[in-house]
Design an enzyme around this catalytic site. Structure first.
Site, PDB file in Angstrom:
ATOM      1  N   HIS A  45      -1.497  -3.147  -6.838  1.00 17.12           N
ATOM      2  CA  HIS A  45      -2.184  -2.695  -5.800  1.00 17.12           C
ATOM      3  C   HIS A  45      -3.498  -3.176  -5.900  1.00 17.12           C
ATOM      4  O   HIS A  45      -4.310  -2.289  -6.305  1.00 17.12           O
ATOM      5  CB  HIS A  45      -1.855  -1.268  -5.465  1.00 17.12           C
ATOM      6  CG  HIS A  45      -2.491  -0.819  -4.278  1.00 17.12           C
ATOM      7  ND1 HIS A  45      -2.552   0.433  -3.910  1.00 17.12           N
ATOM      8  CD2 HIS A  45      -2.723  -1.515  -2.983  1.00 17.12           C
ATOM      9  CE1 HIS A  45      -2.961   0.654  -2.593  1.00 17.12           C
ATOM     10  NE2 HIS A  45      -3.201  -0.487  -2.214  1.00 17.12           N
ATOM     11  N   ASN A  65      -3.794   6.304  -1.895  1.00 18.54           N
ATOM     12  CA  ASN A  65      -3.268   6.502  -0.392  1.00 18.54           C
ATOM     13  C   ASN A  65      -2.856   8.122  -0.254  1.00 18.54           C
ATOM     14  O   ASN A  65      -3.013   8.735   0.657  1.00 18.54           O
ATOM     15  CB  ASN A  65      -2.580   5.686   0.094  1.00 18.54           C
ATOM     16  CG  ASN A  65      -3.213   4.584   0.281  1.00 18.54           C
ATOM     17  OD1 ASN A  65      -4.518   4.363   0.967  1.00 18.54           O
ATOM     18  ND2 ASN A  65      -2.613   3.335   0.270  1.00 18.54           N
ATOM     19  N   SER A 114       1.009  -1.227  -0.161  1.00 20.73           N
ATOM     20  CA  SER A 114      -0.030  -0.155   0.172  1.00 20.73           C
ATOM     21  C   SER A 114       0.825   1.339   0.008  1.00 20.73           C
ATOM     22  O   SER A 114       0.336   2.240  -0.386  1.00 20.73           O
ATOM     23  CB  SER A 114      -0.864  -0.100   1.173  1.00 20.73           C
ATOM     24  OG  SER A 114      -1.528  -1.077   1.508  1.00 20.73           O
ATOM     25  N   GLU A 126      -4.435  -0.855  -8.839  1.00 23.32           N
ATOM     26  CA  GLU A 126      -3.463   0.443  -9.131  1.00 23.32           C
ATOM     27  C   GLU A 126      -2.054  -0.327  -9.693  1.00 23.32           C
ATOM     28  O   GLU A 126      -1.259  -0.789  -8.940  1.00 23.32           O
ATOM     29  CB  GLU A 126      -3.207   1.127  -7.717  1.00 23.32           C
ATOM     30  CG  GLU A 126      -2.731   2.573  -8.170  1.00 23.32           C
ATOM     31  CD  GLU A 126      -2.689   3.333  -6.776  1.00 23.32           C
ATOM     32  OE1 GLU A 126      -2.639   2.515  -5.644  1.00 23.32           O
ATOM     33  OE2 GLU A 126      -2.775   4.714  -6.649  1.00 23.32           O
TER      34      GLU A 126
HETATM   35  N1  LIG Z   1      -5.694  -4.990   4.076  1.00 25.28           N
HETATM   36  C1  LIG Z   1      -5.932  -4.048   3.121  1.00 25.28           C
HETATM   37  O1  LIG Z   1      -6.965  -3.586   3.019  1.00 25.28           O
HETATM   38  C2  LIG Z   1      -4.885  -3.850   1.954  1.00 25.28           C
HETATM   39  C3  LIG Z   1      -5.438  -3.231   0.835  1.00 25.28           C
HETATM   40  C4  LIG Z   1      -4.431  -3.074  -0.168  1.00 25.28           C
HETATM   41  C5  LIG Z   1      -3.075  -3.495  -0.018  1.00 25.28           C
HETATM   42  N2  LIG Z   1      -2.822  -4.120   1.191  1.00 25.28           N
HETATM   43  C6  LIG Z   1      -1.303  -4.551   1.276  1.00 25.28           C
HETATM   44  O2  LIG Z   1      -1.404  -5.870   1.095  1.00 25.28           O
HETATM   45  C7  LIG Z   1      -0.309  -6.663   2.020  1.00 25.28           C
HETATM   46  C8  LIG Z   1      -0.703  -7.603   2.945  1.00 25.28           C
HETATM   47  O3  LIG Z   1      -1.646  -7.056   3.668  1.00 25.28           O
HETATM   48  P1  LIG Z   1      -2.996  -8.064   4.448  1.00 25.28           P
HETATM   49  O4  LIG Z   1      -3.760  -6.969   4.951  1.00 25.28           O
HETATM   50  O5  LIG Z   1      -3.308  -9.187   3.618  1.00 25.28           O
HETATM   51  O6  LIG Z   1      -1.917  -8.388   5.795  1.00 25.28           O
HETATM   52  P2  LIG Z   1      -2.168  -9.574   6.707  1.00 25.28           P
HETATM   53  O7  LIG Z   1      -1.633  -9.312   7.904  1.00 25.28           O
HETATM   54  O8  LIG Z   1      -3.574  -9.949   6.718  1.00 25.28           O
HETATM   55  O9  LIG Z   1      -1.292 -10.821   5.882  1.00 25.28           O
HETATM   56  C9  LIG Z   1      -0.129 -11.024   5.846  1.00 25.28           C
HETATM   57  C10 LIG Z   1       0.321 -12.518   5.739  1.00 25.28           C
HETATM   58  O10 LIG Z   1       1.618 -12.644   5.347  1.00 25.28           O
HETATM   59  C11 LIG Z   1       2.224 -13.574   5.876  1.00 25.28           C
HETATM   60  N3  LIG Z   1       3.824 -13.287   5.971  1.00 25.28           N
HETATM   61  C12 LIG Z   1       4.488 -12.567   6.802  1.00 25.28           C
HETATM   62  N4  LIG Z   1       5.698 -12.788   6.499  1.00 25.28           N
HETATM   63  C13 LIG Z   1       5.901 -13.517   5.347  1.00 25.28           C
HETATM   64  C14 LIG Z   1       6.908 -14.074   4.681  1.00 25.28           C
HETATM   65  N5  LIG Z   1       8.266 -13.692   4.977  1.00 25.28           N
HETATM   66  N6  LIG Z   1       6.727 -15.148   3.670  1.00 25.28           N
HETATM   67  C15 LIG Z   1       5.267 -15.567   3.356  1.00 25.28           C
HETATM   68  N7  LIG Z   1       4.280 -15.051   4.156  1.00 25.28           N
HETATM   69  C16 LIG Z   1       4.386 -13.863   5.078  1.00 25.28           C
HETATM   70  C17 LIG Z   1       1.689 -13.457   7.326  1.00 25.28           C
HETATM   71  O11 LIG Z   1       1.848 -15.083   8.039  1.00 25.28           O
HETATM   72  C18 LIG Z   1       0.000 -13.071   6.870  1.00 25.28           C
HETATM   73  O12 LIG Z   1      -0.623 -14.490   6.888  1.00 25.28           O
HETATM   74  C19 LIG Z   1       0.304  -5.419   2.545  1.00 25.28           C
HETATM   75  O13 LIG Z   1       1.552  -4.989   1.840  1.00 25.28           O
HETATM   76  C20 LIG Z   1      -0.581  -4.117   2.683  1.00 25.28           C
HETATM   77  O14 LIG Z   1      -0.227  -3.129   2.762  1.00 25.28           O
HETATM   78  C21 LIG Z   1      -3.621  -4.299   2.184  1.00 25.28           C
END
Ligand SMILES: NC(=O)c1ccc[n+]([C@@H]2O[C@H](COP(=O)([O-])OP(=O)(O)OC[C@H]3O[C@@H](n4cnc5c(N)ncnc54)[C@H](O)[C@@H]3O)[C@@H](O)[C@H]2O)c1
Length: 295
Positions: free
Chosen positions: A139, A189, A118, A151
């Site tokens: 994104h 963002n 993000s 995005e």
């Molecule tokens: N949640 C949202 O609304 C949203 C929207 C757009 C983008 N994002 C982006 O998406 C990404 C993930 O966000 P999320 O909300 O799904 O997070 P989340 O915390 O729900 O999930 C992250 C997952 O990554 C795993 N993980 C951590 N380190 C790891 C590694 N080294 N190898 C493999 N797996 C690993 C964790 O175990 C976890 O299951 C981030 O970069 C976030 O900025 C999130």
């Protein structure tokens, strides 16, 4: 492209795996946590069931899509045949840089490496690999199977060819890709977070209360949800960290996070996921209730 590896099976990773499998790709879903992988498969199954009940998928399409998803806790196994990796691991700079260094070693040379970050610079991520021209931002928005936007972020060194192929691939998923350049907050963002921050300042300065601010934006601007409620859903800690990326990246005081936001995050009131932010979330309650702290 046929084989897609998705790193991280949390909120975003399970949605991204779902969509690629639904559109016929072979998906390797990778997480360090076996529990997270199990939960992700259960969530994808439940969300595909909902698509069947709405007539978006038929039962056989659902079972075929589920059969196309394989889970891995070993990254080496999960990415060895990848044409494209979409990384959706935890939003943390050192985790992402470490992951991309490993992906550069473990994936075929032709593989495109995308991040769903993000806020972290795609240029910085690309620079730790030997293939920065093949590193790009994809994104997706939450919930991925529903939200149309992708995005597509071009890092400083991302090639035209790679950008074009990711734009085309996204269209094939029936998404609407929008190409943007890599500057802090990208477009989504950079515009959303200052609006949320300003809503928090409006509350902090006593201009209006929580429901009043959200009602003005819902009914006055036709936003489906007010900015304070949206901040609670995104996570106040996530909003704070993105504002800090904007503030540091541009060096402009207009992005300084509101002290009220900083206080709430430090106190552990991070929004819906902790049960309380601007609103209080009790399981089973249908109506939004303003946090008693703001009454
Ligand atoms: N949640 C949202 O609304 C949203 C929207 C757009 C983008 N994002 C982006 O998406 C990404 C993930 O966000 P999320 O909300 O799904 O997070 P989340 O915390 O729900 O999930 C992250 C997952 O990554 C795993 N993980 C951590 N380190 C790891 C590694 N080294 N190898 C493999 N797996 C690993 C964790 O175990 C976890 O299951 C981030 O970069 C976030 O900025 C999130």
């Amino acid at each position: 492209m046929k084989n897609i590896s998705v790193i991280g099976s949390g909120t975003m990773g399970n949605g991204i795996a779902h969509v690629f499998a639904q559109y016929g790709y072979e998906v390797s879903l990778i997480d360090i946590s076996a529990h997270a992988l199990e939960k992700a498969i259960a969530t994808i199954t439940k969300n595909m069931d909902r698509q069947v009940s709405k007539g978006i998928l038929v039962e056989t399409e659902k079972s075929d899509a589920l059969n196309r998803i394989q889970s891995f806790t070993s990254m080496e196994e999960g990415v060895k045949n990848a044409d494209l990796v979409v990384e959706a691991a935890t939003e943390n700079l050192s985790i992402k840089l470490d992951l991309f260094k490993k992906l550069d070693e473990l994936t075929p040379e032709s593989c495109i490496l995308a991040s769903n970050t993000s806020s972290i610079s795609i240029t910085k991520i690309g620079a730790v690999t030997k293939r920065p021209e093949k590193v790009i931002g994809m994104h997706f928005m939450n919930p991925v199977p529903v939200m149309k936007l992708v995005e597509v972020i071009r890092g400083y060194a991302t090639s035209d060819e790679v950008t074009d192929s990711i734009m085309e691939l996204s269209k094939g998923l029936e998404k609407v890709p929008v190409e943007v350049n890599d500057y802090p907050g990208f477009v989504a963002n950079r515009i959303l977070m200052p609006m949320i921050n300003e809503a928090i300042y409006t509350l902090y300065e006593g201009v209006a209360g929580i429901e009043e601010i959200d009602t003005v934006m819902k009914l006055g601007m036709a936003h489906p949800m007010g900015p304070l409620q949206l901040a609670d859903f995104i996570g106040l800690d996530v909003c704070l960290s993105i504002l800090r990326v904007l503030h540091d990246g541009f060096g402009n005081p207009k992005y300084a996070p509101c002290p009220l936001l900083v206080n709430m995050v430090e106190a552990g009131f991070k929004g819906a996921k902790t049960g309380e932010g601007f609103y209080k979330y009790t399981s089973g309650s249908k109506d939004l209730v303003v946090s008693p702290r703001f009454r």
